[in-house]
Motif scaffolding. Structure first.
Motif, PDB file in Angstrom:
ATOM      1  N   GLU A   1       2.388   1.547  -3.401  1.00 46.44           N
ATOM      2  CA  GLU A   1       1.313   1.890  -4.334  1.00 46.44           C
ATOM      3  C   GLU A   1       0.951   3.368  -4.217  1.00 46.44           C
ATOM      4  O   GLU A   1       0.686   4.038  -5.211  1.00 46.44           O
ATOM      5  CB  GLU A   1       0.115   1.002  -4.019  1.00 46.44           C
ATOM      6  CG  GLU A   1      -1.092   1.205  -4.867  1.00 46.44           C
ATOM      7  CD  GLU A   1      -2.222   0.280  -4.452  1.00 46.44           C
ATOM      8  OE1 GLU A   1      -2.850  -0.269  -5.351  1.00 46.44           O
ATOM      9  OE2 GLU A   1      -2.470   0.102  -3.243  1.00 46.44           O
ATOM     10  N   THR A   2       0.948   3.878  -3.004  1.00 46.13           N
ATOM     11  CA  THR A   2       0.560   5.261  -2.753  1.00 46.13           C
ATOM     12  C   THR A   2       1.664   6.245  -3.130  1.00 46.13           C
ATOM     13  O   THR A   2       1.399   7.273  -3.743  1.00 46.13           O
ATOM     14  CB  THR A   2       0.187   5.450  -1.273  1.00 46.13           C
ATOM     15  OG1 THR A   2      -0.896   4.568  -0.966  1.00 46.13           O
ATOM     16  CG2 THR A   2      -0.232   6.875  -0.974  1.00 46.13           C
ATOM     17  N   TYR A   3       2.898   5.921  -2.755  1.00 42.34           N
ATOM     18  CA  TYR A   3       3.977   6.890  -2.915  1.00 42.34           C
ATOM     19  C   TYR A   3       4.900   6.645  -4.104  1.00 42.34           C
ATOM     20  O   TYR A   3       5.648   7.543  -4.489  1.00 42.34           O
ATOM     21  CB  TYR A   3       4.814   6.954  -1.630  1.00 42.34           C
ATOM     22  CG  TYR A   3       4.011   7.504  -0.483  1.00 42.34           C
ATOM     23  CD1 TYR A   3       3.623   8.838  -0.461  1.00 42.34           C
ATOM     24  CD2 TYR A   3       3.604   6.678   0.555  1.00 42.34           C
ATOM     25  CE1 TYR A   3       2.865   9.344   0.584  1.00 42.34           C
ATOM     26  CE2 TYR A   3       2.857   7.176   1.607  1.00 42.34           C
ATOM     27  CZ  TYR A   3       2.489   8.505   1.612  1.00 42.34           C
ATOM     28  OH  TYR A   3       1.739   9.004   2.641  1.00 42.34           O
ATOM     29  N   ILE A   4       4.884   5.458  -4.680  1.00 43.59           N
ATOM     30  CA  ILE A   4       5.784   5.181  -5.802  1.00 43.59           C
ATOM     31  C   ILE A   4       5.001   5.082  -7.109  1.00 43.59           C
ATOM     32  O   ILE A   4       5.228   5.860  -8.026  1.00 43.59           O
ATOM     33  CB  ILE A   4       6.613   3.901  -5.556  1.00 43.59           C
ATOM     34  CG1 ILE A   4       7.525   4.130  -4.348  1.00 43.59           C
ATOM     35  CG2 ILE A   4       7.415   3.529  -6.784  1.00 43.59           C
ATOM     36  CD1 ILE A   4       8.290   2.918  -3.902  1.00 43.59           C
ATOM     37  N   SER A   5       4.082   4.113  -7.195  1.00 42.18           N
ATOM     38  CA  SER A   5       3.307   3.953  -8.423  1.00 42.18           C
ATOM     39  C   SER A   5       2.047   3.139  -8.151  1.00 42.18           C
ATOM     40  O   SER A   5       2.120   2.083  -7.521  1.00 42.18           O
ATOM     41  CB  SER A   5       4.141   3.230  -9.484  1.00 42.18           C
ATOM     42  OG  SER A   5       3.335   2.908 -10.594  1.00 42.18           O
TER      43      SER A   5
ATOM     44  N   THR B   1      -6.604   1.118  -6.408  1.00 40.14           N
ATOM     45  CA  THR B   1      -6.569   1.375  -4.973  1.00 40.14           C
ATOM     46  C   THR B   1      -7.988   1.440  -4.417  1.00 40.14           C
ATOM     47  O   THR B   1      -8.936   1.716  -5.163  1.00 40.14           O
ATOM     48  CB  THR B   1      -5.855   2.702  -4.670  1.00 40.14           C
ATOM     49  OG1 THR B   1      -6.579   3.760  -5.290  1.00 40.14           O
ATOM     50  CG2 THR B   1      -4.416   2.693  -5.150  1.00 40.14           C
TER      51      THR B   1
ATOM     52  N   ARG C   1       0.833  -1.218   0.000  1.00 38.86           N
ATOM     53  CA  ARG C   1       0.000   0.000   0.000  1.00 38.86           C
ATOM     54  C   ARG C   1       0.859   1.255   0.000  1.00 38.86           C
ATOM     55  O   ARG C   1       0.553   2.237  -0.682  1.00 38.86           O
ATOM     56  CB  ARG C   1      -0.952   0.015   1.203  1.00 38.86           C
ATOM     57  CG  ARG C   1      -2.119  -0.919   1.078  1.00 38.86           C
ATOM     58  CD  ARG C   1      -3.108  -0.500  -0.006  1.00 38.86           C
ATOM     59  NE  ARG C   1      -3.818   0.690   0.440  1.00 38.86           N
ATOM     60  CZ  ARG C   1      -4.012   1.771  -0.306  1.00 38.86           C
ATOM     61  NH1 ARG C   1      -3.590   1.816  -1.542  1.00 38.86           N
ATOM     62  NH2 ARG C   1      -4.658   2.797   0.174  1.00 38.86           N
ATOM     63  N   LEU C   2       1.951   1.254   0.774  1.00 40.07           N
ATOM     64  CA  LEU C   2       2.842   2.420   0.782  1.00 40.07           C
ATOM     65  C   LEU C   2       3.505   2.609  -0.582  1.00 40.07           C
ATOM     66  O   LEU C   2       3.553   3.729  -1.102  1.00 40.07           O
ATOM     67  CB  LEU C   2       3.903   2.272   1.879  1.00 40.07           C
ATOM     68  CG  LEU C   2       3.395   2.428   3.304  1.00 40.07           C
ATOM     69  CD1 LEU C   2       4.485   2.065   4.303  1.00 40.07           C
ATOM     70  CD2 LEU C   2       2.896   3.844   3.552  1.00 40.07           C
TER      71      LEU C   2
END
Length: 93
Positions: A63-67, A79, A60-61
């Protein structure tokens, strides 16, 4: 497929996939740790819980902050906020 069912299916997949990954990792880890057979089950459950949580949080991190594309590691690339958008108003009637 309706929007509601699609959102439900996505949430189920994104819940079950980390559980499966955590279970497999927990089992593989527990097999390689010499422990009294009496505590083997408890160790496997604890490792599964920890590894499932770590896997989900990490994906999740990322997915949220990278791609957002990294979401496929949870079984579904969308998401939760993207597949549940517009669903809140439908449930409040």
């Amino acid at each position: 497929m309706s929007d509601t069912f699609s959102a439900l299916w996505a949430s189920i997949v994104r819940t079950v996939v980390p559980i499966i990954v955590g279970s497999v990792l927990g089992w593989f880890t527990a097999v390689n740790i010499p422990v009294d057979p009496e505590f083997e089950g408890a160790l496997t459950v604890l490792l599964t819980l920890l590894l499932t949580t770590a896997y989900y949080v990490a994906v999740r991190l990322f997915e949220t902050y990278i791609s957002p594309k990294i979401g496929w590691l949870l079984g579904y690339a969308k998401t939760p906020d993207s597949y549940s958008k517009d669903q809140q108003g439908k449930h409040e009637a």
